[in-house]
Design a protein around this motif. Structure first.
Motif, PDB file in Angstrom:
ATOM      1  N   ILE A 150       5.431   5.747  -2.294  1.00 25.74           N
ATOM      2  CA  ILE A 150       6.458   5.935  -1.265  1.00 25.74           C
ATOM      3  C   ILE A 150       7.615   4.965  -1.493  1.00 25.74           C
ATOM      4  N   GLU A 157       0.822  -1.216   0.000  1.00 30.72           N
ATOM      5  CA  GLU A 157       0.000   0.000   0.000  1.00 30.72           C
ATOM      6  C   GLU A 157       0.849   1.257   0.000  1.00 30.72           C
ATOM      7  N   MET A 158       1.929   1.216   0.761  1.00 31.32           N
ATOM      8  CA  MET A 158       2.806   2.389   0.789  1.00 31.32           C
ATOM      9  C   MET A 158       3.453   2.590  -0.581  1.00 31.32           C
ATOM     10  N   ALA A 197       1.174   4.063  -3.006  1.00 31.06           N
ATOM     11  CA  ALA A 197       1.000   5.503  -2.787  1.00 31.06           C
ATOM     12  C   ALA A 197       2.232   6.282  -3.244  1.00 31.06           C
TER      13      ALA A 197
END
Lengths: 580, 190
Positions: B125, B119-120, B123
């Protein structure tokens, strides 16, 4: 050479360098490390007093005897010590006396976020506010000079971000002031009406003299900026946020002496800028004073009186937004603090919840008994309020609540201000049941000794107050001790004492599981085959226990083998390991 | 030099204070202005804890605000995911993949995200995730996660191994020096 020092450690260094030789305090986050660090210097006598009022009065006694003295406390501790505070303002000091008070904006570890600057104004005592570790050291030293020059105690106001931030400091050697002779001076030191009436005008004249000092001292300095469209007045950590957000762009009047405030300096600064903004955390203390002077000023219209400021909130006040990093779409579960694995309080709170009791709580680690899944506490106000509160609760309900209500209070908190409440229970006869959670240490603030532990601040053997004897001496006849790891014994004790037709004290005794001398048992062995996933073990909120699709699991790195969970498991899925 | 910001996040009791102590000692030798901000008291009881380390030619604020962190070093996966808003553009997360369930997850009131690392990354990241706990155990103690993480972080800075080692020596008790050196080396090579 510059060294990195915590604000509180630097303040203690300042006390040392200034020749302070007497420290008496009560621990409280974020003030505790000042006293712990001061105790490291052999030249300083340092002690934990049972509460802040005692500490301040002891420090006053030391000042009277002619030695530079100190007491430190958290913001709510100053409420406890407010009684001596307002009157030592009248007497003034003999040798210098400094009182540190550490506020906790943002309530990292507190029950309210009161703004202690109001105390300086209300008690007419000057207050210094450092904004980093170097200033904590410097201001602590200068506080003694001010104290002796103006014959007043001096407040040194810390806050969480100054107290618990490390920054660079330079140290200097200690000066060793001569002990000042004590001379009997009734009109200065006996505050009965005839003398106090003579002292009050002295206090007012002192405030005028300090106001004049505030005009000229470099504690209050103007830092020039390139853009005079805005000028900031700031104190404490708010000053750092202003500088972080805007650098040298706008002029800043930094107030290091926040009470009493200068007048001309404020007026001159206000006149030098187009728009005057006060950056300060919590209340509009400086802002109100500026308004009293008739200055056009903004402050709390831009900054919240709730919580902490930051460089971003200060920048946003002038319309500059900082680009934040991405926020994940998945909800992130909160991670509140929890009672540690092996915490002796857990079994007790489980029992209180099971018996559906009303629990009047108090301040300490055991306040965490209020959190899910235990949820066993009904009220928490301040130090000692459980013991006094249950008495009122039971009296007001005409005795109807006596069999189903208990007060819970820790050993250190009981010594602080719980025992006077117990005197009230005994004297005014409520049939209240008080449970003293005796974990043999002051836990939440990081393991400080107290009068029940048998050791003093320096770790040396000391007189140990015997809780059983003390409660009996107060007039409580039913006093018993239980081991909170033994759930059956705890339940029996609570049931019997609630049923008794008189006041009672249960001492739930087991040392904090984090104490170095406490030897842990081997971790509990979880047997997933025996586990029926009934969830009983999950009701105690132990961070070492988790339920998976395969049954119960124990985190062996956390588990202390206390065995409370095993007493709840009907299927033998949580068994202790053989010791040896 | 513009201020550099390192956030160290984790669960109270995991040993993040030693990591910030080590960084402080290291940075001191280079003559930087430094501020290190810690949390004491209630949060240390198993709560989410944050330490801010800032250094540069002049550092004012003791805290790192949203959008400012150059590095977020996380002792636990959920804690890495909690503070993503604090990253600046181009910032990086270095995280242990260990999962520690917070109480709301233990009681069933909330769910631990399935795959925080993906998920990071989704996004945008930059996430460097690795099993620091196993390496710490390999070094000799699960308590050495802090030194494994610092070892891994050391690859992103131009301090020499000798400078790091001197800082380690000043930060840990002599009895644990060998263990911590092993942990640091394992993290650096991970």
């Amino acid at each position: 050479m510059k060294t990195l020092m915590l604000g509180n450690v630097a303040a203690a260094r300042g006390l040392y360098e200034a020749g302070c030789s007497f420290v008496s305090s009560y621990p409280g986050t974020p003030s505790t490390e000042i006293t712990e660090s001061a105790a490291q210097y052999p030249e300083i006598y340092a002690e934990w007093a049972p509460n802040e009022k005692v500490a301040m009065e002891a420090a006053f006694g030391a000042s009277l005897a002619g030695r530079r003295s100190f007491c430190g406390m958290k913001h709510v501790g100053l409420n406890v010590a407010a009684d001596p505070l307002f009157t030592i303002s009248y007497t003034g000091v003999n040798a210098g006396m400094v009182i540190a008070v550490a506020d906790d904006a943002g309530m990292h570890s507190s029950q309210n976020e009161q703004d202690s600057r109001h105390y300086a104004r209300a008690s007419k005592i000057p207050m210094l506010e450092p904004s980093d570790a170097a200033e904590s050291l410097d201001y602590a030293k200068r506080a003694y000079a001010i104290s002796e020059q103006f014959d007043t105690p001096v407040l040194l106001k810390m806050c969480t971000r100054v107290a618990h931030s490390q920054s660079l400091v330079e140290t200097q050697p200690r000066v060793e002031p001569e002990q000042k002779p004590y001379e009997k001076t009734p009109q200065k030191y006996i505050m009965m009406p005839g003398y106090a009436k003579l002292r009050h005008p002295v206090v007012e004249a002192r405030t005028r003299a300090l106001t004049a000092f505030a005009e000229t001292t470099d504690l209050n300095r103007v830092e020039q900026g390139s853009d005079r469209s805005v000028g900031f007045i700031a104190d404490s950590t708010a000053y750092q946020y202003v500088k972080e957000a805007f650098g040298d762009r706008y002029p800043v009047l930094k107030l290091g002496l926040v009470w009493p405030m200068p007048e001309e300096k404020l007026r001159t600064f206000a006149a030098s800028v187009d728009r005057l903004i006060v950056a300060e955390e919590l209340d509009g203390f400086i802002e109100s004073h500026c308004r009293d002077l008739g200055l056009a000023v903004e402050g709390k219209s831009l900054f919240s009186p709730i919580g902490e400021l930051s460089q971003n909130t200060v920048a946003a006040a002038l319309g500059r937004q900082t680009a934040e990093g991405p926020k994940l779409e998945t909800p992130i579960p909160v991670r509140p603090p929890v009672m540690c694995a092996g915490c002796p309080h857990r079994g007790l709170f489980y029992t209180l919840k099971k018996l559906k009791l009303t629990v009047i709580g108090d301040i300490g680690c055991y306040t965490l008994g209020a959190a899910a899944p235990l949820g066993a506490i009904d009220s928490v106000i301040c130090m000692g309020a459980s013991v006094s509160g249950i008495h009122g609760f039971n009296k007001a309900s005409g005795g109807a609540s006596e069999g189903k209500t208990v007060a819970v209070i820790g050993d250190s908190t009981f010594m602080h201000s719980g025992m006077t409440g117990l005197v009230n229970i005994a004297y005014n006869d409520s049939k209240s049941t008080v449970i003293i959670l005796d974990n043999s240490i002051t836990g939440m603030t990081g393991h400080q000794q107290n009068p029940t532990t048998g050791k003093n601040l320096k770790g040396d053997p000391a007189a140990r107050i015997d809780l059983e004897s003390l409660c009996r001496a107060i007039g409580i006849r039913r006093v018993r001790v239980v081991d909170p790891y033994d759930l059956a014994a705890v339940e029996t004790a609570v049931r019997e004492e609630l049923a008794a037709d008189e006041a009672s004290v249960i001492i739930s005794r087991r040392p904090c599981a984090l104490l170095k001398y406490v030897k842990h048992k081997k971790p509990i062995l979880a047997d997933a085959d025996k586990c029926r996933k009934c969830g009983m073990c999950m009701r105690i909120g132990c961070p070492a226990i988790s339920m998976t699709e395969h049954g119960v699991q124990i985190d062996a790195t956390l588990c202390t083998g206390c065995g409370v969970c095993g007493q709840l498991c009907k299927f033998g899925a949580l068994a202790p390991q053989e010791e040896g | 030099m513009e201020t550099k910001n390192i956030m160290i996040v984790g669960v109270g009791g995991q040993g993040s204070l030693l990591a910030s102590k080590l960084l402080g000692r290291l940075l001191l030798t280079r003559g930087y202005d430094i501020k290190v901000s810690e949390v004491h008291g209630m949060s240390q009881r198993g709560g989410s804890v944050v330490t801010y380390v800032r250094f540069g030619s002049k550092v004012y604020s003791p805290i790192i605000d949203k959008g400012e962190a150059d590095f977020i070093v996380s002792f636990e996966l959920l804690e890495a995911a909690r503070y993503t808003q604090y990253l600046r553009k181009g910032g990086k997360i270095v995280t242990n993949t260990q999962r520690i369930n917070p109480m709301p997850v233990i009681t069933g009131a909330a769910r631990y995200p399935d795959d925080p690392v993906s998920e990071m990354r989704a996004a945008g990241i930059d996430v460097d995730a690795f099993d620091a706990l196993s390496l710490a155990e390999q070094a000799g103690s699960p308590r050495a996660v802090n030194l494994v993480l610092m070892g891994h972080l050391s690859n992103s800075f131009d301090f020499t191994p000798e400078e790091w080692d001197a800082a380690i020596e000043q930060s840990v008790p002599a009895a644990y020096l060998a263990l911590n050196r092993r942990a640091f080396a394992l993290g650096r090579n991970a």
